[in-house]
Design an enzyme around this catalytic site. Structure first.
Site, PDB file in Angstrom:
ATOM      1  N   ARG A  74     -14.079  50.848  32.746  1.00 49.08           N
ATOM      2  CA  ARG A  74     -15.063  50.759  31.659  1.00 49.08           C
ATOM      3  C   ARG A  74     -15.533  52.151  31.241  1.00 49.08           C
ATOM      4  NH1 ARG A  74     -19.666  46.776  32.997  1.00 49.08           N
ATOM      5  NH2 ARG A  74     -20.139  47.243  30.830  1.00 49.08           N
ATOM      6  N   GLN A 108     -29.749  46.186  27.031  1.00 47.44           N
ATOM      7  CA  GLN A 108     -29.111  45.700  28.253  1.00 47.44           C
ATOM      8  C   GLN A 108     -27.784  46.429  28.443  1.00 47.44           C
ATOM      9  OE1 GLN A 108     -29.516  41.080  28.254  1.00 47.44           O
ATOM     10  NE2 GLN A 108     -29.759  41.748  26.142  1.00 47.44           N
ATOM     11  N   ASN A 109     -27.397  47.227  27.448  1.00 42.29           N
ATOM     12  CA  ASN A 109     -26.088  47.880  27.505  1.00 42.29           C
ATOM     13  C   ASN A 109     -26.117  49.103  28.416  1.00 42.29           C
ATOM     14  OD1 ASN A 109     -25.494  45.955  25.662  1.00 42.29           O
ATOM     15  ND2 ASN A 109     -25.535  47.317  23.884  1.00 42.29           N
ATOM     16  N   VAL A 110     -24.996  49.321  29.091  1.00 42.32           N
ATOM     17  CA  VAL A 110     -24.901  50.464  30.012  1.00 42.32           C
ATOM     18  C   VAL A 110     -23.985  51.539  29.434  1.00 42.32           C
ATOM     19  CG1 VAL A 110     -25.399  49.092  32.077  1.00 42.32           C
ATOM     20  CG2 VAL A 110     -23.029  49.299  31.312  1.00 42.32           C
ATOM     21  N   HIS A 126     -30.656  47.821  32.221  1.00 43.45           N
ATOM     22  CA  HIS A 126     -29.571  47.543  33.173  1.00 43.45           C
ATOM     23  C   HIS A 126     -28.869  48.821  33.637  1.00 43.45           C
ATOM     24  CE1 HIS A 126     -29.131  43.051  31.779  1.00 43.45           C
ATOM     25  NE2 HIS A 126     -30.208  43.278  32.497  1.00 43.45           N
ATOM     26  N   CYS A 137     -28.338  58.965  50.129  1.00 46.02           N
ATOM     27  CA  CYS A 137     -29.538  59.791  49.853  1.00 46.02           C
ATOM     28  C   CYS A 137     -30.244  59.367  48.555  1.00 46.02           C
ATOM     29  CB  CYS A 137     -29.174  61.277  49.826  1.00 46.02           C
ATOM     30  SG  CYS A 137     -28.197  61.762  48.389  1.00 46.02           S
ATOM     31  N   CYS A 154     -20.828  61.436  47.433  1.00 43.48           N
ATOM     32  CA  CYS A 154     -21.991  62.201  46.967  1.00 43.48           C
ATOM     33  C   CYS A 154     -21.760  63.688  47.266  1.00 43.48           C
ATOM     34  CB  CYS A 154     -23.239  61.703  47.692  1.00 43.48           C
ATOM     35  SG  CYS A 154     -24.710  62.669  47.339  1.00 43.48           S
ATOM     36  N   CYS A 157     -24.598  64.691  50.123  1.00 44.70           N
ATOM     37  CA  CYS A 157     -24.654  64.202  51.509  1.00 44.70           C
ATOM     38  C   CYS A 157     -23.359  63.524  51.957  1.00 44.70           C
ATOM     39  CB  CYS A 157     -25.835  63.243  51.687  1.00 44.70           C
ATOM     40  SG  CYS A 157     -25.524  61.626  50.938  1.00 44.70           S
ATOM     41  N   SER A 196     -26.566  37.304  23.894  1.00 51.36           N
ATOM     42  CA  SER A 196     -26.500  35.850  24.019  1.00 51.36           C
ATOM     43  C   SER A 196     -27.815  35.304  24.580  1.00 51.36           C
ATOM     44  CB  SER A 196     -25.333  35.447  24.920  1.00 51.36           C
ATOM     45  OG  SER A 196     -25.440  36.099  26.161  1.00 51.36           O
TER      46      SER A 196
HETATM   47  P1  OAD Z   1     -22.970  38.697  25.905  1.00 48.51           P
HETATM   48  O1  OAD Z   1     -21.511  38.987  25.971  1.00 48.51           O
HETATM   49  O2  OAD Z   1     -23.495  37.597  26.739  1.00 48.51           O
HETATM   50  O3  OAD Z   1     -23.366  38.356  24.403  1.00 48.51           O
HETATM   51  C1  OAD Z   1     -22.950  39.160  23.327  1.00 48.51           C
HETATM   52  C2  OAD Z   1     -23.569  38.598  22.066  1.00 48.51           C
HETATM   53  O4  OAD Z   1     -23.239  39.457  20.992  1.00 48.51           O
HETATM   54  C3  OAD Z   1     -23.056  37.200  21.695  1.00 48.51           C
HETATM   55  O5  OAD Z   1     -24.177  36.377  21.399  1.00 48.51           O
HETATM   56  C4  OAD Z   1     -22.200  37.447  20.450  1.00 48.51           C
HETATM   57  O6  OAD Z   1     -22.266  36.370  19.548  1.00 48.51           O
HETATM   58  C5  OAD Z   1     -22.858  38.672  19.880  1.00 48.51           C
HETATM   59  N1  OAD Z   1     -21.970  39.525  19.060  1.00 48.51           N
HETATM   60  C6  OAD Z   1     -20.676  39.853  19.271  1.00 48.51           C
HETATM   61  N2  OAD Z   1     -20.239  40.708  18.340  1.00 48.51           N
HETATM   62  C7  OAD Z   1     -21.283  40.935  17.506  1.00 48.51           C
HETATM   63  C8  OAD Z   1     -21.478  41.755  16.333  1.00 48.51           C
HETATM   64  N3  OAD Z   1     -20.513  42.509  15.824  1.00 48.51           N
HETATM   65  N4  OAD Z   1     -22.697  41.725  15.738  1.00 48.51           N
HETATM   66  C9  OAD Z   1     -23.705  40.965  16.245  1.00 48.51           C
HETATM   67  N5  OAD Z   1     -23.585  40.201  17.342  1.00 48.51           N
HETATM   68  C10 OAD Z   1     -22.397  40.185  17.962  1.00 48.51           C
HETATM   69  O7  OAD Z   1     -23.722  40.081  26.167  1.00 48.51           O
HETATM   70  P2  OAD Z   1     -25.263  40.337  26.565  1.00 48.51           P
HETATM   71  O8  OAD Z   1     -26.160  39.336  25.940  1.00 48.51           O
HETATM   72  O9  OAD Z   1     -25.511  41.763  26.310  1.00 48.51           O
HETATM   73  O10 OAD Z   1     -25.585  42.313  32.593  1.00 48.51           O
HETATM   74  O11 OAD Z   1     -25.206  40.096  28.111  1.00 48.51           O
HETATM   75  C11 OAD Z   1     -26.363  40.338  28.863  1.00 48.51           C
HETATM   76  C12 OAD Z   1     -26.008  40.857  30.220  1.00 48.51           C
HETATM   77  O12 OAD Z   1     -25.041  39.990  30.824  1.00 48.51           O
HETATM   78  C13 OAD Z   1     -25.324  42.208  30.233  1.00 48.51           C
HETATM   79  O13 OAD Z   1     -26.223  43.280  30.165  1.00 48.51           O
HETATM   80  C14 OAD Z   1     -24.612  42.192  31.544  1.00 48.51           C
HETATM   81  C15 OAD Z   1     -24.017  40.810  31.447  1.00 48.51           C
HETATM   82  O14 OAD Z   1     -23.635  40.190  32.605  1.00 48.51           O
HETATM   83  C16 OAD Z   1     -25.277  42.930  33.742  1.00 48.51           C
HETATM   84  O15 OAD Z   1     -24.173  43.401  33.946  1.00 48.51           O
HETATM   85  C17 OAD Z   1     -26.395  42.964  34.723  1.00 48.51           C
END
Ligand code: OAD
Length: 250
Positions: A74, A108-110, A126, A137, A154, A157, A196
């Site tokens: 990634r 929530q994006n990394v 996140h 450490c 690391c 350490c 979502s």
């Molecule tokens: P999801 O993959 O669950 O949802 C992505 C959302 O983006 C969906 O509702 C799509 O319909 C929408 N989408 C896709 N393309 C789009 C576009 N061009 N314009 C607008 N909307 C679009 O991703 P997240 O909701 O971010 O957590 O998921 C939340 C968390 O679940 C993430 O941060 C991650 C994951 O597991 C961890 O890793 C802790």
């Protein structure tokens, strides 16, 4: 643009023009047009990988190199990726329309793309793939997209490094979460973009914003779990809708 869509745009524009403070909660969808895969859906990351194998602390203890392979892939993908028009529209909202700390992005994006685009008040609830954290450490370091091995050590350490991101079953970073909750509780307009809205506690911010009296605008390709609670829904690509919405602020 059909009439229903036009009306929703007008309503969203009105909400934003009346607002003093605006907060945006973003998810993977905002980066989709940059070429970063989302998690759920037919070609989402969680279709090709089991969460339990790569995104939990137990998985990392069991097989750290498998987990690192997943995240190194990634990280490598991010080398070819640039922020898109949706990220830049949020920068414009912050700088031109809601300066002086009146705009915040909770993401929530990394992938670090909001900061790369120029957003200043960003709360990465996140974590961030461009940082590592030592399991021994606990030092956190910004490593950018430097190539790391499958069992990186690391430099201080010798302990095993991990990505500085939040996995399932882990707590969110407390200071970042508190700032995000504050930005949610104090805004008049709350944008929910490309998520979502199923992963908590982040998804709970939508209800929290409503309870605090904010008007909520959802921007997504499709309706989501949050759609019933929002005031206005704009359905389409965030990279097209957000620039259109910014135009209505002039
Ligand atoms: P999801 O993959 O669950 O949802 C992505 C959302 O983006 C969906 O509702 C799509 O319909 C929408 N989408 C896709 N393309 C789009 C576009 N061009 N314009 C607008 N909307 C679009 O991703 P997240 O909701 O971010 O957590 O998921 C939340 C968390 O679940 C993430 O941060 C991650 C994951 O597991 C961890 O890793 C802790």
């Amino acid at each position: 643009m059909n009439i229903a869509h036009q009306t929703a745009f007008d309503q969203a524009g009105d909400i934003l023009r009346r607002a003093t403070r605006v907060t945006a909660l973003t998810g993977a969808g905002v980066s989709a047009e940059s070429g970063v895969p989302t998690f759920r859906g037919s070609d989402g990351l969680w279709e090709g990988h089991r969460i339990e194998e790569v995104a939990t602390p137990f998985a990392f203890r069991r097989d750290p190199s498998l987990v690192w392979k997943f995240y190194n892939q990634r990280r490598a993908n991010l080398m070819t990726v640039q922020p898109n028009a949706g990220h830049f529209a949020l920068v414009e909202m912050e700088i031109r329309h809601f300066p002086d700390d009146r705009f915040a992005v909770i993401t929530q994006n990394v992938d670090g793309l909001h900061r790369a685009a120029g957003s200043q008040r960003v709360f990465e609830v996140h974590g961030n793939l461009r940082r590592t954290r030592c399991t021994k450490c606990h030092i956190v370091e910004h490593r950018g997209l430097e190539v790391l091995g499958d069992l990186p050590a690391c430099p201080h350490c010798g302990g095993l490094l991990r990505p500085d991101i939040v996995w399932f079953h882990e707590m969110l970073p407390e200071d970042v979460w508190e700032a995000a909750a504050m930005a949610t509780a104090t805004c008049d307009a709350f944008l929910v973009i490309g998520t979502s809205a199923v992963v908590y506690p982040a998804a709970g911010l939508i209800e929290a914003a409503k309870r605090a009296g904010a008007q909520v605008i959802e921007i997504n390709l499709v309706e989501t779990d949050a759609s019933e609670t929002v005031d206005v829904g704009l359905y389409g690509k965030s990279g097209e809708i957000l620039p259109e919405l910014v135009k209505r602020l002039h």
